[in-house]
Design an enzyme around this catalytic site. Structure first.
Site, PDB file in Angstrom:
ATOM      1  N   GLY A  95      95.308 103.634  92.565  1.00 10.71           N
ATOM      2  CA  GLY A  95      93.974 104.231  92.499  1.00 10.71           C
ATOM      3  C   GLY A  95      93.815 105.429  93.422  1.00 10.71           C
ATOM      4  O   GLY A  95      93.165 106.414  93.065  1.00 10.71           O
ATOM      5  N   THR A  96      94.407 105.359  94.597  1.00  8.17           N
ATOM      6  CA  THR A  96      94.274 106.466  95.556  1.00  8.17           C
ATOM      7  C   THR A  96      94.872 107.742  94.971  1.00  8.17           C
ATOM      8  O   THR A  96      94.261 108.814  95.013  1.00  8.17           O
ATOM      9  CB  THR A  96      94.983 106.098  96.874  1.00  8.17           C
ATOM     10  OG1 THR A  96      94.329 104.938  97.413  1.00  8.17           O
ATOM     11  CG2 THR A  96      94.912 107.228  97.886  1.00  8.17           C
ATOM     12  N   GLN A 124      87.328  99.243  90.282  1.00  8.31           N
ATOM     13  CA  GLN A 124      86.772  97.888  90.406  1.00  8.31           C
ATOM     14  C   GLN A 124      86.160  97.383  89.099  1.00  8.31           C
ATOM     15  O   GLN A 124      85.874  96.196  88.970  1.00  8.31           O
ATOM     16  CB  GLN A 124      85.707  97.846  91.523  1.00  8.31           C
ATOM     17  CG  GLN A 124      86.254  98.095  92.920  1.00  8.31           C
ATOM     18  CD  GLN A 124      87.151  96.969  93.426  1.00  8.31           C
ATOM     19  OE1 GLN A 124      87.129  95.850  92.902  1.00  8.31           O
ATOM     20  NE2 GLN A 124      87.947  97.254  94.433  1.00  8.31           N
ATOM     21  N   SER A 160      93.629 101.119  88.711  1.00  9.73           N
ATOM     22  CA  SER A 160      94.662 100.636  89.631  1.00  9.73           C
ATOM     23  C   SER A 160      95.166  99.278  89.158  1.00  9.73           C
ATOM     24  O   SER A 160      94.371  98.371  88.869  1.00  9.73           O
ATOM     25  CB  SER A 160      94.073 100.511  91.040  1.00  9.73           C
ATOM     26  OG  SER A 160      94.997  99.899  91.901  1.00  9.73           O
ATOM     27  N   THR A 182     110.276 110.098  88.958  1.00  8.22           N
ATOM     28  CA  THR A 182     110.709 109.026  88.051  1.00  8.22           C
ATOM     29  C   THR A 182     109.670 107.906  88.058  1.00  8.22           C
ATOM     30  O   THR A 182     109.257 107.435  89.123  1.00  8.22           O
ATOM     31  CB  THR A 182     112.074 108.478  88.511  1.00  8.22           C
ATOM     32  OG1 THR A 182     112.991 109.568  88.515  1.00  8.22           O
ATOM     33  CG2 THR A 182     112.566 107.377  87.593  1.00  8.22           C
ATOM     34  N   CYS A 198      87.607  99.691 111.844  1.00  9.87           N
ATOM     35  CA  CYS A 198      87.818  99.918 113.278  1.00  9.87           C
ATOM     36  C   CYS A 198      88.440 101.285 113.490  1.00  9.87           C
ATOM     37  O   CYS A 198      89.308 101.687 112.732  1.00  9.87           O
ATOM     38  CB  CYS A 198      88.786  98.877 113.826  1.00  9.87           C
ATOM     39  SG  CYS A 198      87.977  97.395 114.369  1.00  9.87           S
TER      40      CYS A 198
HETATM   41  C1  LIG Z   1      86.881 101.754  94.175  1.00  9.90           C
HETATM   42  C2  LIG Z   1      88.283 101.939  94.633  1.00  9.90           C
HETATM   43  N1  LIG Z   1      88.895 103.102  94.428  1.00  9.90           N
HETATM   44  C3  LIG Z   1      90.163 103.324  94.804  1.00  9.90           C
HETATM   45  C4  LIG Z   1      90.885 102.355  95.454  1.00  9.90           C
HETATM   46  C5  LIG Z   1      92.296 102.619  95.863  1.00  9.90           C
HETATM   47  O1  LIG Z   1      93.189 101.998  94.976  1.00  9.90           O
HETATM   48  P1  LIG Z   1      94.726 101.702  95.405  1.00  9.90           P
HETATM   49  O2  LIG Z   1      94.690 100.599  96.398  1.00  9.90           O
HETATM   50  O3  LIG Z   1      95.377 101.323  94.114  1.00  9.90           O
HETATM   51  O4  LIG Z   1      95.260 102.974  95.960  1.00  9.90           O
HETATM   52  C6  LIG Z   1      90.283 101.122  95.708  1.00  9.90           C
HETATM   53  C7  LIG Z   1      91.018 100.070  96.465  1.00  9.90           C
HETATM   54  O5  LIG Z   1      90.483  99.431  97.323  1.00  9.90           O
HETATM   55  C8  LIG Z   1      88.958 100.898  95.282  1.00  9.90           C
HETATM   56  O6  LIG Z   1      88.332  99.742  95.494  1.00  9.90           O
END
Ligand SMILES: Cc1ncc(COP(=O)(O)O)c(C=O)c1O
Length: 397
Positions: free
Chosen positions: A70-71, A181, A201, A239, A331
Site C-alpha cells: 500500500g505504501t 482498509q 495492499s 522483477t 512515539c
Molecule cells: C489506509 C492505509 N494505507 C496504506 C497503508 C500502507 O500499506 P502497506 O503496509 O501495505 O505498505 C496502510 C497500512 O497500515 C493503511 O492502513
C-alpha cells in the site's frame, strides 16, 4: 486465551495463499520476464493474479499495476502524477490521510507545491462542500482516504469524485483513493466509482506482506518511480515478486467470494463490541459509527492524562492479558505524540494520545469479543479507579 484484534495492522496469511506461495517458491521460481518455459510459467501466475485482483474492484486486468504494498501504491499515485509537471501545482488531500500519503505530499510541499488538507468533523468526515471550494485551476490531483485506518470512518468517495469531475477543468484533475482498509470488506467497483487511481495492499486482506497494487484507469499516464526493465507496463520496473503476487491473487479472489457473508458477520461482531462499551463509561467511541469500516472498533479514553494513562499503556495492559490491539498515537524519541487523526477531529492533546483501535477479522468469534470486553473493563477499572466526569474532551476552538 489469546485474541488478535489488529487486522488493520496486518491479517494472518490465509492457508490457501501460503500453500500457493510455497508451491511458487519451490517449483515456479522463474523470472516472469524470461521467454523460456520457466519464465512463462511464472508470468502465467502473475497474470492470473492480475485477473483475480482486478475482479475484486471490477477493473480490467490491464489496469492493475503490482507494487510492494500500500505504501508504494500511494507513493506511485502521488509522485507518478506530480512528476508530469515541471512547475509546482496544487494538490488536495484530507487531514486524516495515512502517513503513506501525508509524507509524500509533505515532500511535494517542500518542493513548492500548494497543498490543501481538507478538514474533517468530529467524526472524521470530510465535507464535500470543502472540496468544491478548494478546487483551483492548477489542481492536478485529489487524494482522499476511503476508510480511515485509525478511527474507521468511511468517506463519501463517490460524492467527492463527482465533485472533482464536475469542476470545469476536471479533465486535468485526477482522483486517487487509498482503499487499503476497504478492499474485501466493502464492495468496490471502479466502473461505478469514477476514481482514476486506487491503492490496495495484499497483507490487509489475508495475502502476505510485500505485495500491493495500484489501479490505474486506462488512459491515465503515470511517471514511474523506478527506472529499469520496464515491467508492469513500464510503470513499475523490477522483477515481480511472483510468490507474494500469487498469494495476493488467491487472497483477493477468496475475500471477494466471502464478502457477502463475512462482512455482515464482522458488522455484527463490531456492533457487539460497541454495545459492550455502553457499560464502560471510561471510554468513548471515536469515528463515524454509521459510515464505518465493518471490522473496525475504536475509542479514546477521555480521562487520559497523556502520561500515566495513554493509548500505549492500555495496549501494553491488554497485551499482558493476551489481547493484541493498537494505539493511534506514535512515539517520537521516546515521547508519545498525539495522534494527528484525533487532533484533526478536534480532540485535545491528552485525549489524542489515548486513541485505541481494535480490528476484527476472519478468525474473530463472539467469544473473543466478549472476552476482550471483559478484560478491557477490568483493566480500565484498575487504571481509572475513580468514576470521573467526561469533560474537556475536545480542544477549545
Ligand atoms: C489506509 C492505509 N494505507 C496504506 C497503508 C500502507 O500499506 P502497506 O503496509 O501495505 O505498505 C496502510 C497500512 O497500515 C493503511 O492502513
Amino acid at each position: 486465551m489469546q485474541v488478535y484484534l489488529d487486522y488493520s495492522a496486518t491479517t494472518p496469511t490465509r492457508p490457501e495463499a501460503i500453500a500457493l506461495m510455497q508451491e511458487v517458491l519451490s517449483q515456479q521460481w522463474g523470472n516472469p520476464s524470461s521467454i523460456h518455459a520457466w519464465g512463462q510459467r511464472a508470468a502465467t501466475l502473475v497474470e492470473r493474479s492480475r485477473v483475480q485482483v482486478a475482479r475484486l474492484i471490477n477493473a480490467p486486468p490491464e489496469a492493475i499495476v503490482f507494487t510492494s504494498g500500500g505504501t508504494e501504491s500511494n507513493n506511485l499515485a502521488i509522485f507518478g502524477v506530480a512528476q508530469h509537471y515541471t512547475r509546482p501545482q496544487h494538490i488536495i488531500i484530507s487531514q486524516v490521510e495515512h502517513s503513506a500519503i501525508e509524507q509524500p505530499v509533505r515532500l511535494l510541499e517542500q518542493w513548492g507545491w500548494a497543498v490543501t488538507r481538507l478538514p474533517v468533523d468530529a467524526l472524521g468526515r470530510v465535507n464535500p462542500a470543502d472540496l468544491k471550494a478548494a478546487l483551483q485551476p492548477n489542481t492536478v490531483l485529489v487524494s482522499i482516504i476511503y476508510g480511515q485506518s485509525e478511527v474507521g470512518t468511511v468517506q463519501p468517495i463517490a460524492e467527492l469524485c463527482h465533485i472533482t469531475r464536475s469542476y470545469k477543468k476536471s479533465q486535468d484533475i485526477l482522483f486517487h483513493t487509498d482503499a487499503v482498509q476497504v478492499a474485501g470488506r466493502l464492495p468496490l467497483d471502479v466502473q461505478q466509482l469514477p476514481v482514476d487511481l486506487l491503492s490496495l495492499s495484499s497483507h490487509k486482506l489475508y495475502g502476505s506482506q510485500g505485495a500491493g497494487a495500484l489501479y490505474v484507469r486506462p488512459g491515465v499516464k503515470l511517471v514511474p518511480l523506478l527506472s529499469g526493465g520496464g515491467q508492469e507496463s513500464k510503470v513499475r520496473s523490477g522483477t515481480q515478486s511472483v510468490p507474494t503476487i500469487a498469494g495476493f491473487g488467491i487472497a483477493a479472489e477468496l475475500i471477494a467470494q466471502e464478502m457477502a457473508t463475512e462482512t455482515p458477520r464482522l458488522i455484527r461482531l463490531r456492533d457487539r463490541l460497541f454495545a459492550h462499551f455502553s457499560e464502560m463509561p471510561d471510554l468513548l467511541p471515536t469515528g463515524d459509527l454509521i459510515h464505518r469500516l465493518p471490522h473496525h472498533v475504536s475509542f479514546c479514553l477521555p480521562h487520559a492524562d497523556g502520561e500515566q494513562l495513554n493509548g500505549k499503556v492500555l495496549v501494553r495492559h491488554m497485551n499482558l492479558a493476551g489481547i493484541g490491539i493498537s494505539a493511534g498515537a506514535a512515539c517520537s524519541s521516546g515521547t508519545l505524540l498525539p495522534s494527528p487523526i484525533l487532533t484533526a477531529m478536534g480532540y485535545r492533546d491528552r485525549v489524542a494520545k489515548a486513541g485505541i483501535r481494535l480490528t476484527l477479522g476472519r478468525d474473530t468469534t463472539e467469544a473473543d469479543i466478549d472476552w476482550t470486553a471483559m478484560a478491557l473493563k477490568q483493566i480500565l477499572a484498575r487504571l481509572i479507579p475513580q468514576p470521573q466526569l467526561t469533560q474537556g474532551l475536545m480542544a477549545e476552538v
